[in-house]
Write an enzyme that holds these catalytic residues in place. Structure first.
Site, PDB file in Angstrom:
ATOM      1  N   LYS A 224      -1.002   5.026   4.638  1.00 32.00           N
ATOM      2  CA  LYS A 224      -1.996   4.130   5.250  1.00 32.00           C
ATOM      3  C   LYS A 224      -1.745   3.966   6.744  1.00 32.00           C
ATOM      4  O   LYS A 224      -0.616   3.735   7.170  1.00 32.00           O
ATOM      5  CB  LYS A 224      -1.959   2.775   4.541  1.00 32.00           C
TER       6      LYS A 224
ATOM      7  N   HIS B  70       0.816  -1.218   0.000  1.00 33.28           N
ATOM      8  CA  HIS B  70       0.000   0.000   0.000  1.00 33.28           C
ATOM      9  C   HIS B  70       0.847   1.265   0.000  1.00 33.28           C
ATOM     10  O   HIS B  70       2.038   1.236   0.329  1.00 33.28           O
ATOM     11  CB  HIS B  70      -0.919   0.016   1.228  1.00 33.28           C
TER      12      HIS B  70
HETATM   13  N1  LIG Z   1     -13.034  -0.479   1.942  1.00 31.87           N
HETATM   14  C1  LIG Z   1     -12.353   0.008   0.913  1.00 31.87           C
HETATM   15  O1  LIG Z   1     -12.616  -0.317  -0.257  1.00 31.87           O
HETATM   16  C2  LIG Z   1     -11.277   1.022   1.170  1.00 31.87           C
HETATM   17  C3  LIG Z   1     -10.605   1.626   0.112  1.00 31.87           C
HETATM   18  C4  LIG Z   1      -9.667   2.602   0.392  1.00 31.87           C
HETATM   19  C5  LIG Z   1      -9.445   2.972   1.701  1.00 31.87           C
HETATM   20  N2  LIG Z   1     -10.112   2.349   2.706  1.00 31.87           N
HETATM   21  C6  LIG Z   1      -9.971   2.747   4.092  1.00 31.87           C
HETATM   22  O2  LIG Z   1     -10.697   3.967   4.253  1.00 31.87           O
HETATM   23  C7  LIG Z   1     -10.068   4.759   5.265  1.00 31.87           C
HETATM   24  C8  LIG Z   1      -9.734   6.122   4.686  1.00 31.87           C
HETATM   25  O3  LIG Z   1      -8.787   5.991   3.652  1.00 31.87           O
HETATM   26  P1  LIG Z   1      -8.225   7.270   2.861  1.00 31.87           P
HETATM   27  O4  LIG Z   1      -7.060   6.820   2.091  1.00 31.87           O
HETATM   28  O5  LIG Z   1      -9.351   7.961   2.160  1.00 31.87           O
HETATM   29  O6  LIG Z   1      -7.730   8.175   4.086  1.00 31.87           O
HETATM   30  P2  LIG Z   1      -7.504   9.745   4.130  1.00 31.87           P
HETATM   31  O7  LIG Z   1      -6.645  10.005   5.303  1.00 31.87           O
HETATM   32  O8  LIG Z   1      -7.093  10.248   2.801  1.00 31.87           O
HETATM   33  O9  LIG Z   1      -8.979  10.317   4.405  1.00 31.87           O
HETATM   34  C9  LIG Z   1      -9.634  10.237   5.632  1.00 31.87           C
HETATM   35  C10 LIG Z   1     -10.434  11.518   5.803  1.00 31.87           C
HETATM   36  O10 LIG Z   1     -11.231  11.369   6.974  1.00 31.87           O
HETATM   37  C11 LIG Z   1     -11.191  12.593   7.670  1.00 31.87           C
HETATM   38  N3  LIG Z   1     -11.568  12.359   9.055  1.00 31.87           N
HETATM   39  C12 LIG Z   1     -10.816  11.893  10.065  1.00 31.87           C
HETATM   40  N4  LIG Z   1     -11.542  11.845  11.199  1.00 31.87           N
HETATM   41  C13 LIG Z   1     -12.778  12.266  10.883  1.00 31.87           C
HETATM   42  C14 LIG Z   1     -13.976  12.431  11.611  1.00 31.87           C
HETATM   43  N5  LIG Z   1     -14.058  12.157  12.929  1.00 31.87           N
HETATM   44  N6  LIG Z   1     -15.075  12.896  10.958  1.00 31.87           N
HETATM   45  C15 LIG Z   1     -15.023  13.195   9.648  1.00 31.87           C
HETATM   46  N7  LIG Z   1     -13.914  13.064   8.896  1.00 31.87           N
HETATM   47  C16 LIG Z   1     -12.812  12.597   9.504  1.00 31.87           C
HETATM   48  C17 LIG Z   1      -9.763  13.107   7.468  1.00 31.87           C
HETATM   49  O11 LIG Z   1      -9.638  14.502   7.725  1.00 31.87           O
HETATM   50  C18 LIG Z   1      -9.549  12.752   6.000  1.00 31.87           C
HETATM   51  O12 LIG Z   1      -9.982  13.806   5.158  1.00 31.87           O
HETATM   52  C19 LIG Z   1      -8.859   3.938   5.737  1.00 31.87           C
HETATM   53  O13 LIG Z   1      -9.229   3.154   6.857  1.00 31.87           O
HETATM   54  C20 LIG Z   1      -8.585   3.031   4.551  1.00 31.87           C
HETATM   55  O14 LIG Z   1      -7.930   1.848   4.908  1.00 31.87           O
HETATM   56  C21 LIG Z   1     -11.001   1.380   2.463  1.00 31.87           C
HETATM   57  O1  LIG Z   2      -5.681   2.776   0.868  1.00 34.48           O
HETATM   58  C1  LIG Z   2      -6.125   2.101   1.806  1.00 34.48           C
HETATM   59  O2  LIG Z   2      -5.921   2.407   3.000  1.00 34.48           O
HETATM   60  C2  LIG Z   2      -6.913   0.889   1.516  1.00 34.48           C
HETATM   61  N1  LIG Z   2      -7.470   0.269   2.510  1.00 34.48           N
HETATM   62  C3  LIG Z   2      -8.254  -0.900   2.417  1.00 34.48           C
HETATM   63  C4  LIG Z   2      -7.638  -2.015   3.219  1.00 34.48           C
HETATM   64  O3  LIG Z   2      -7.060  -1.751   4.273  1.00 34.48           O
HETATM   65  O4  LIG Z   2      -7.757  -3.166   2.800  1.00 34.48           O
HETATM   66  C5  LIG Z   2      -8.613  -1.279   1.004  1.00 34.48           C
HETATM   67  C6  LIG Z   2      -7.563  -0.958   0.022  1.00 34.48           C
HETATM   68  C7  LIG Z   2      -7.108   0.478   0.126  1.00 34.48           C
END
Ligand SMILES: NC(=O)c1ccc[n+]([C@@H]2O[C@H](COP(=O)([O-])OP(=O)(O)OC[C@H]3O[C@@H](n4cnc5c(N)ncnc54)[C@H](O)[C@@H]3O)[C@@H](O)[C@H]2O)c1
Ligand SMILES: O=C(O)C1=N[C@H](C(=O)O)CCC1
EC number: 1.17.1.8
Length: 281
Positions: free
Chosen positions: A171, A167
């Site tokens: 992250k 990643h």
């Molecule tokens: N399930 C999936 O398909 C998938 C895909 C990508 C990322 N993710 C997960 O999603 C999460 C976010 O990833 P990202 O890369 O977008 O992170 P990021 O840090 O770019 O974005 C997170 C956002 O949330 C905001 N935030 C933090 N606390 C908050 C709160 N209490 N209320 C409102 N906003 C708040 C931050 O200011 C930031 O803008 C991570 O846990 C990541 O692993 C999951």
């Molecule tokens: O960018 C991230 O953070 C991602 N989080 C998810 C995970 O933890 O599996 C999905 C992929 C991207």
């Protein structure tokens, strides 16, 4: 000329909290009148994934972006939403979920960091609020869900399975939610097939060199500039190796799965874990 009602009954919620950066796009009045437009809030709206989700919700004809919330915005801004999408941070997601469920709002959660204890807590909140549905999916990419599914199917045919997740360096959690869930699915498949522990003669180990142990499956994490989200599942047997690899090339790839979750979550009371349950796999 088509008749236009004086008030579209719900369209006025456009331009709600945090949505200023999304150009005004009046919802078609008939779907609004018929209650066919889903009022959606986004938590983590300024984040890497949240921005893509806001764009996708805004562009969807059957959805209205009623709140785009990030750090510093009051969570009460979500009061007008029926469904809330959360892509925030593992440290805050539980508070967000609690608020949503207690306010009758259906959460669609991409944020990672869920273990068995957290899931049990969420189930408890949902039992206290019957009728609310929550979808938590470690990966909303369709190809990623298929990669996990294929790994689960293949697991019983091999002596050894190890997972490498790769990643971007921004992250927060390791291992990734996807890798953790893949390891659980592989472990379940191995148990169901009556397979025991994997062969491994390691007796001298620098801590961490063999990765994390998730349900008996070794998971290795790479954090590297230039990456987005990638995973390899390595399956080894007698004289041959199968590698199942998934690569995320753009964060927009998560949005079709998120929109599917938004469309379905209100009809799925209780906890749904994983997008695969919506894909007829
Ligand atoms: N399930 C999936 O398909 C998938 C895909 C990508 C990322 N993710 C997960 O999603 C999460 C976010 O990833 P990202 O890369 O977008 O992170 P990021 O840090 O770019 O974005 C997170 C956002 O949330 C905001 N935030 C933090 N606390 C908050 C709160 N209490 N209320 C409102 N906003 C708040 C931050 O200011 C930031 O803008 C991570 O846990 C990541 O692993 C999951
Ligand atoms: O960018 C991230 O953070 C991602 N989080 C998810 C995970 O933890 O599996 C999905 C992929 C991207």
């Amino acid at each position: 000329m088509a008749a236009t009602p004086p008030s579209a009954g719900g369209a006025e919620t456009y331009g709600g909290s945090g949505t200023e950066r999304w150009p005004h796009r009046p919802a078609a009045w008939l779907p609004v009148r018929l209650g066919l437009v889903i009022r959606v809030g986004v938590l983590g709206a300024k984040g890497r994934v949240g921005v893509e989700v806001c764009k996708a919700v805004h562009a969807a004809d059957d959805m209205e972006l009623v709140a785009a919330v990030d750090v510093g915005d009051p969570i009460e801004s979500l009061s007008g939403a029926e469904v809330v999408v959360d892509f925030t941070h593992p440290d805050v997601v539980m508070d967000n979920l609690k608020w949503c469920i207690e306010h009758g709002v259906h959460p669609v959660v991409g944020t990672t960091g869920f273990d068995a204890g957290r899931l049990a807590t969420v189930r408890g909140w949902l039992e206290a609020n019957p009728g609310v549905g929550a979808l938590i999916a470690p990966n909303f990419g369709i190809a990623a869900v298929l990669m996990m599914h294929f790994a689960q199917q293949a697991a019983r045919y091999f002596d050894s399975v190890e997972i490498v997740e790769l990643h971007h360096p921004g992250k927060a959690d390791a291992p990734s939610g996807t890798a953790r869930r893949t390891a659980e699915l592989v472990a379940e498949a191995r148990r169901a097939a009556g397979l025991g522990a994997m062969p491994d003669a390691t007796t001298a180990e620098l801590p961490g060199a063999r990765g994390a142990d998730v349900d008996g499956v070794r998971v290795h994490g790479v954090r590297l500039a230039g990456l987005i989200a990638h995973q390899e599942v390595l399956l080894g047997g007698d004289g041959e190796i199968l590698t199942i690899r998934h690569d995320t090339m753009s964060r927009a790839s998560f949005t079709p799965g998120v929109l599917l979750g938004v469309r379905r979550v209100r009809d799925l009371p209780g906890l749904t874990l994983g997008l695969e349950h919506l894909l007829d796999l």
